[in-house]
Each structure stands twice: as structure tokens, then as C-alpha cells.
Design a protein around this motif. Sequence first.
Motif, PDB file in Angstrom:
ATOM      1  N   VAL A 139       0.863  -1.180   0.000  1.00  0.00           N
ATOM      2  CA  VAL A 139       0.000   0.000   0.000  1.00  0.00           C
ATOM      3  C   VAL A 139       0.897   1.226   0.000  1.00  0.00           C
ATOM      4  CG1 VAL A 139      -1.794   1.285   1.213  1.00  0.00           C
ATOM      5  CG2 VAL A 139      -1.814  -1.225   1.247  1.00  0.00           C
ATOM      6  N   LEU A 140       0.680   2.112  -0.956  1.00  0.00           N
ATOM      7  CA  LEU A 140       1.441   3.352  -1.051  1.00  0.00           C
ATOM      8  C   LEU A 140       0.536   4.504  -0.610  1.00  0.00           C
ATOM      9  CD1 LEU A 140       3.981   4.915  -1.936  1.00  0.00           C
ATOM     10  CD2 LEU A 140       2.998   4.994  -4.248  1.00  0.00           C
ATOM     11  N   HIS A 141       0.852   5.106   0.533  1.00  0.00           N
ATOM     12  CA  HIS A 141       0.081   6.247   1.016  1.00  0.00           C
ATOM     13  C   HIS A 141       0.847   7.518   0.673  1.00  0.00           C
ATOM     14  CE1 HIS A 141      -2.430   8.862   3.382  1.00  0.00           C
ATOM     15  NE2 HIS A 141      -3.224   7.844   3.661  1.00  0.00           N
ATOM     16  N   LEU A 142       0.222   8.391  -0.105  1.00  0.00           N
ATOM     17  CA  LEU A 142       0.911   9.534  -0.682  1.00  0.00           C
ATOM     18  C   LEU A 142       0.940  10.761   0.221  1.00  0.00           C
ATOM     19  CD1 LEU A 142      -0.389   9.281  -4.352  1.00  0.00           C
ATOM     20  CD2 LEU A 142       1.786   8.475  -3.412  1.00  0.00           C
ATOM     21  N   GLY A 143       0.351  10.670   1.393  1.00  0.00           N
ATOM     22  CA  GLY A 143       0.469  11.786   2.327  1.00  0.00           C
ATOM     23  C   GLY A 143      -0.834  12.171   2.981  1.00  0.00           C
ATOM     24  N   ASP A 144      -0.722  12.973   4.032  1.00  0.00           N
ATOM     25  CA  ASP A 144      -1.862  13.353   4.876  1.00  0.00           C
ATOM     26  C   ASP A 144      -2.564  12.112   5.415  1.00  0.00           C
ATOM     27  OD1 ASP A 144      -1.604  16.133   4.898  1.00  0.00           O
ATOM     28  OD2 ASP A 144      -2.539  16.313   2.932  1.00  0.00           O
ATOM     29  N   TYR A 145      -1.771  11.273   6.058  1.00  0.00           N
ATOM     30  CA  TYR A 145      -2.312  10.081   6.719  1.00  0.00           C
ATOM     31  C   TYR A 145      -3.257  10.486   7.838  1.00  0.00           C
ATOM     32  CZ  TYR A 145      -2.157   5.632   9.335  1.00  0.00           C
ATOM     33  OH  TYR A 145      -2.482   4.475   9.995  1.00  0.00           O
ATOM     34  N   ILE A 146      -2.924  11.565   8.554  1.00  0.00           N
ATOM     35  CA  ILE A 146      -3.837  12.180   9.505  1.00  0.00           C
ATOM     36  C   ILE A 146      -3.886  13.673   9.210  1.00  0.00           C
ATOM     37  CG2 ILE A 146      -3.338  10.476  11.300  1.00  0.00           C
ATOM     38  CD1 ILE A 146      -1.694  12.617  12.738  1.00  0.00           C
TER      39      ILE A 146
END
Length: 238
Positions: A165-172
Motif C-alpha cells: 500500500v502506497l500512502h501519498l500523504g496526509d495520513y492524519i
Amino acid sequence: MSATYKVSRRKALMAFGLMGAAPAVSGSGQAPIKGAHFAHGVAAGDPLSDRLILWTRVSGLEAATEVVWQIAEQADFRTLTGTGRLVTDAGRDYTVKVDAAALRPGQTYYYRFICQGVTSPVGQARTLPMQTDRVVLAVASCSLFSNGYFNAYRAIADLKEVDAVLHLGDYIYEYGAGLNDYGMGNGRLLGRIPEPPHEIVSLADYRTRHAQYKADADLQAAHARAAWICVFDDHEMC
């Protein structure tokens, strides 16, 4: 938002894992569970060809406590590839982070934690292959808790095939629960009120907000499905 992309080649998926500390919080009104338990699930990140970072937090602890971690190639853990013991305490907010090494490339692994006789949920993650011409990534970004449900994370958890899973930012997000705070139009309607209710600025604030996200069942399921590669990003700083 999330989507699944098939990429022609994977050579070096090296990025940063967002797996910080997270304290126990509960907005359900239910009585807190006594004793060690895993209220925030498990997670893996930063996959390399020979190692994975494993994470969890043990809720219900009040003193330094030993936690056992295990990793195996079979979901029943009949033969362990690696295991160890770590002590967690209040200084690290009772989190555990393990650099599980000496793994085989391109292999799916299963991992779990045990504390005071209580076993965590089981997560799975793949190491990077040495060579490949095919990779399946799930991509997510901009996860505002108050603005809506995390069904996109549930869709990731339900994928039959996903390498990472690639999360590109602003996880919170840092916004508070004020009348005019971003996302609170939906937040009030859905009962998804950010914790703490003010804009987060301190370490304790960030731990509480991160804990609220990690308590979401859909996000926990997505973390347990595959290793995450997280990009640090904040639109207000870019």
C-alpha cells in the motif's frame, strides 16, 4: 481516496513508514478493557528484499512490559522465521516497532505480537523481490477522519492481490472539531469528531489523533493486509 495500479517494474520501493505512537482512546462509551489488549491493530511497513518493519501498540499497560513478536511464512505460525522479545513502556507510549530481518525476497510473511498471554491480530506483508516485471499497489491519500468513513481502506483490505500500500500523504489531519473547522460539516452529521477536539500541536495531541485513526476497523484491516510505504506530506507546508 484509493485506487489499485499495476506497475511494469519495481526496483526500489524505499520510503518512510508512518507508524508512530498511539495511546488508547475510546469514543464508543463502552467501559475500557482491562489488561493488555491490541486496540490499534498491527502494521508492517518499509518493505525491503530481506526485512520488514513491524508495529503494534499494547493498550491497558501501566508499567514497562515485555512483548513477544513472531513472524512466519505460514499463517498458523507452525514454523517461525523470526521471533524476539522487547520491553515497551510509557516513554514510547507502549508501542513496539521491530526491524524483522533475514527474510526471503518476494515472500509473503505473517506476523503477530503476544503480551501477557494475549495475542494480537495477525498481519501479512510481502518483502520486495530481487527482480520483477509486475507489481500491484494500492494507493491512498488525504485521509480526513471527520469528513467521511474509511470504506476505501476496507476495499484495500478486501483485495485478492496487492503487494504493498502506497500512502501519498496526509495520513492524519491536524484540524480541530470547531464549528468552522475543515471537514466538520460531515463530521457532525456522521458523529466522527476528531480527538482531541482542538488543532493538534503537541506530542500528546498527535498521539491521541493517531490513536483515533488507528482505532478505525477499516484502517486496521488495510494495515493488516499488506506492508505500507508512507510518504510524509502536509499540504500546508508544500
